[in-house]
Motif scaffolding. Structure first.
Motif, PDB file in Angstrom:
ATOM      1  N   VAL A 169       0.845  -1.184   0.000  1.00 11.07           N
ATOM      2  CA  VAL A 169       0.000   0.000   0.000  1.00 11.07           C
ATOM      3  C   VAL A 169       0.881   1.234   0.000  1.00 11.07           C
ATOM      4  N   GLU A 170       0.792   2.013  -1.080  1.00 13.13           N
ATOM      5  CA  GLU A 170       1.572   3.237  -1.185  1.00 13.13           C
ATOM      6  C   GLU A 170       0.807   4.406  -0.557  1.00 13.13           C
ATOM      7  N   SER A 171       1.550   5.365  -0.073  1.00 10.97           N
ATOM      8  CA  SER A 171       0.963   6.592   0.458  1.00 10.97           C
ATOM      9  C   SER A 171       1.995   7.715   0.378  1.00 10.97           C
ATOM     10  N   GLY A 172       1.535   8.922   0.622  1.00 15.29           N
ATOM     11  CA  GLY A 172       2.448  10.060   0.650  1.00 15.29           C
ATOM     12  C   GLY A 172       2.383  10.959  -0.554  1.00 15.29           C
ATOM     13  N   GLY A 173       1.641  10.553  -1.574  1.00 16.01           N
ATOM     14  CA  GLY A 173       1.529  11.397  -2.750  1.00 16.01           C
ATOM     15  C   GLY A 173       0.768  12.681  -2.436  1.00 16.01           C
ATOM     16  N   ALA A 174       1.086  13.733  -3.180  1.00 17.71           N
ATOM     17  CA  ALA A 174       0.452  15.027  -2.952  1.00 17.71           C
ATOM     18  C   ALA A 174       0.736  15.941  -4.140  1.00 17.71           C
ATOM     19  N   SER A 175       0.145  17.102  -4.110  1.00 15.33           N
ATOM     20  CA  SER A 175       0.444  18.146  -5.088  1.00 15.33           C
ATOM     21  C   SER A 175       1.447  19.108  -4.467  1.00 15.33           C
ATOM     22  N   VAL A 176       2.550  19.332  -5.158  1.00 19.88           N
ATOM     23  CA  VAL A 176       3.594  20.206  -4.632  1.00 19.88           C
ATOM     24  C   VAL A 176       4.101  21.123  -5.742  1.00 19.88           C
ATOM     25  N   GLN A 177       4.771  22.167  -5.336  1.00 21.68           N
ATOM     26  CA  GLN A 177       5.379  23.058  -6.306  1.00 21.68           C
ATOM     27  C   GLN A 177       6.758  22.533  -6.712  1.00 21.68           C
ATOM     28  N   ALA A 178       7.152  22.911  -7.912  1.00 20.47           N
ATOM     29  CA  ALA A 178       8.470  22.530  -8.400  1.00 20.47           C
ATOM     30  C   ALA A 178       9.540  22.980  -7.411  1.00 20.47           C
ATOM     31  N   GLY A 179      10.508  22.109  -7.188  1.00 16.69           N
ATOM     32  CA  GLY A 179      11.565  22.391  -6.228  1.00 16.69           C
ATOM     33  C   GLY A 179      11.295  21.828  -4.850  1.00 16.69           C
ATOM     34  N   GLY A 180      10.078  21.386  -4.635  1.00 20.06           N
ATOM     35  CA  GLY A 180       9.703  20.857  -3.339  1.00 20.06           C
ATOM     36  C   GLY A 180      10.115  19.408  -3.147  1.00 20.06           C
ATOM     37  N   SER A 181       9.728  18.850  -2.003  1.00 18.68           N
ATOM     38  CA  SER A 181      10.079  17.482  -1.645  1.00 18.68           C
ATOM     39  C   SER A 181       8.856  16.718  -1.160  1.00 18.68           C
ATOM     40  N   LEU A 182       8.903  15.410  -1.329  1.00 16.14           N
ATOM     41  CA  LEU A 182       7.894  14.507  -0.801  1.00 16.14           C
ATOM     42  C   LEU A 182       8.580  13.216  -0.389  1.00 16.14           C
ATOM     43  N   ARG A 183       7.984  12.527   0.540  1.00 15.67           N
ATOM     44  CA  ARG A 183       8.442  11.183   0.867  1.00 15.67           C
ATOM     45  C   ARG A 183       7.277  10.214   0.707  1.00 15.67           C
ATOM     46  N   LEU A 184       7.438   9.271  -0.191  1.00 18.36           N
ATOM     47  CA  LEU A 184       6.447   8.235  -0.401  1.00 18.36           C
ATOM     48  C   LEU A 184       6.765   7.040   0.485  1.00 18.36           C
TER      49      LEU A 184
END
Length: 125
Positions: free
Chosen positions: A4-19
């Protein structure tokens, strides 16, 4: 095995996310991978880990794969995000018994990878 994946979101260019990719069931797989797919495009291997991590050229130096075996969770830290990183991201277990060569070959198409999750959407604008 369920992933089960999670952590996706809408972000601005240059930003970070952790899935995150949480595994349940018989999770003896130490080799795991991340893939992504955008509408109208073929599935793309992003990274896999079996010992040393491997990254697609498009993400090398920006994305980092890791595992917490105690938590049965795979992670993908994504930094300096670009609009072209927009996609649905999936995790999967590596083909069972694959040699290193087979693994590298399979990674570029995803053929033979197992127990695909439902995906998590990442949108970069």
């Amino acid at each position: 095995v369920q992933l089960v994946e999670s952590g996706g979101a809408s972000v601005q260019a240059g930003g970070s996310l952790r899935l995150s990719c949480a595994a349940s069931g018989d999770t003896a797989n130490s080799c795991m991978a991340w893939f992504r797919q955008s509408p109208g495009k073929a599935r793309e291997g992003v990274s896999f880990t079996r010992g040393n991590p491997f990254y697609a050229d498009s993400v090398r130096g920006r994305f980092f794969i890791s595992q917490d075996n105690a938590k049965k969770t795979l992670y993908l830290q994504m930094n300096i995000l670009k609009p072209e990183d927009t996609a649905t991201y999936y995790c999967a277990a590596c083909p069972e018994g694959a040699s290193d060569l087979q693994l590298y070959q399979s990674f570029f198409t995803g053929a033979g990878f197992r127990f695909w999750g439902q995906g998590t959407q990442v949108t970069v604008s």
